[in-house]
Design an enzyme around this catalytic site. Sequence first.
Site, short mmCIF file in Angstrom:
data_model
loop_
_atom_site.label_atom_id
_atom_site.label_comp_id
_atom_site.label_asym_id
_atom_site.label_seq_id
_atom_site.Cartn_x
_atom_site.Cartn_y
_atom_site.Cartn_z
N THR A 161 0.87 -1.19 0.00
CA THR A 161 0.00 0.00 0.00
C THR A 161 0.90 1.24 0.00
O THR A 161 1.37 1.65 -1.04
CB THR A 161 -0.97 0.00 1.20
OG1 THR A 161 -0.24 -0.25 2.41
CG2 THR A 161 -2.04 -1.06 1.04
N THR A 201 -0.45 -2.95 10.91
CA THR A 201 -1.12 -2.89 9.61
C THR A 201 -0.20 -3.57 8.65
O THR A 201 0.54 -2.94 7.94
CB THR A 201 -1.34 -1.46 9.11
OG1 THR A 201 -2.12 -0.81 10.05
CG2 THR A 201 -2.11 -1.47 7.81
N ASN A 224 0.29 10.58 5.86
CA ASN A 224 -1.00 10.24 6.44
C ASN A 224 -2.04 11.34 6.25
O ASN A 224 -3.24 11.06 6.22
CB ASN A 224 -0.84 9.87 7.91
CG ASN A 224 -0.23 8.50 8.06
OD1 ASN A 224 -0.92 7.49 7.89
ND2 ASN A 224 1.06 8.42 8.34
#
Length: 404
Positions: free
Chosen positions: A153, A190, A399
């Site tokens: 990702t 994650t 982020n």
Amino acid sequence: MAVGLLAEVKYHPIAGFQLGTTDASIKIPGRKDLVVMQAQAGSSMAGVFTTNAFCAAPVQLCRRHLQDDSPLALVINTGNANAGTGAAGNADALTSCNELAQALNLNSSQVLPFSTGVIGEKLPIEKIVTSLPHAINKLDVNGWQDAAWGILTTDTRTKGASVQIEHFGQTFSLTGISKGSGMIRPNMATMLAFVATDVQCSPTLTQDLLNQAVNQSFNRITVDGDMSTNDSCILIATGASELCLDEDSELVAKFSKALTELMQQLAHAIVRDGEGATKFISVEVEGGANSEECLQVAYAIAHSPLIKTAMFASDPNWGRILNAVGYSGVPNLDVNTLTIHLGDSLLVDQGGCANSYTEAAGQKVMDQEEITIRVDLKRGDAKETVWTTDLSYDYVKINADYRS
């Protein structure tokens, strides 16, 4: 941005295990984002997952299928986490299992689904269903490198490791890939990780070995202290080798060591590729009365924004480390006996700055890419190590723009 050079990985194929990767355009057109994996009949699989109460639909389904059946296939998508999606998300995860099972002539409960990406958005299941045949057509024992790209990702590089170990004239192989960059902390992170081996191993022993290895690898890393909804780590034993773990205790010990070391490589790669990371930091705590208090101290240091920002600035502001040890919550902590080292330099001794410590010595350590903080609690024989990163401007930028 990542810490350290990218080492080329020679992926050893695992007999009885194939991987296929394709572009389903789930989030970014043209990017590999859908991976299928298939193990031969008789393989054992085990899994460890996030402890987040809002665990994603695929995590819920993986747990159920591992309990109810003997899975032989996996389907992984990136770009969408299928988390916080309620009943519709559960239905979509099941659809992906049904479609792959039908194509591979398996039961739906023999398929494990995995998703990673943005939380709270509906999974574009139509894109996955349409693209599954393309991934299946690419199934190959040498498909590890493409799969390593297909599970990423916000990662800036692939993460893989592979070893071959000899045991009394016979060889077994271990190969694995992982992904993860932000929202990283135990329990799990994650992250997704898939490790396969050709040894024979019962499902129960496979699970035990995975639990042990995860506790010394993926459950000892943190980037930002945020636990994810989708963390999953899977171990597949195809049984294609003549070596059987259940019949050889010496082989079990050798395999367990190799598995832990391989998973540590994959876990370290996640930390080195932490979002915006410029430092790789080892926090070693020894002399604890038990492992729990060692981890309390280690995570107090590893999660401190003040310490992490000082690391980014290469600022030897050692008082922040002392402060974190003090508030870690260890009962009856004697600050007059414990010691703290920054690299090889004794930093804290007898309740304050060590007489031998100099700012120049601290600065020399802080200027490095890889830094070790070592705390000796002087309370017992327990010891633990946690790996983390600094906290940079780029972490905020990545982020802040994550959904853009």
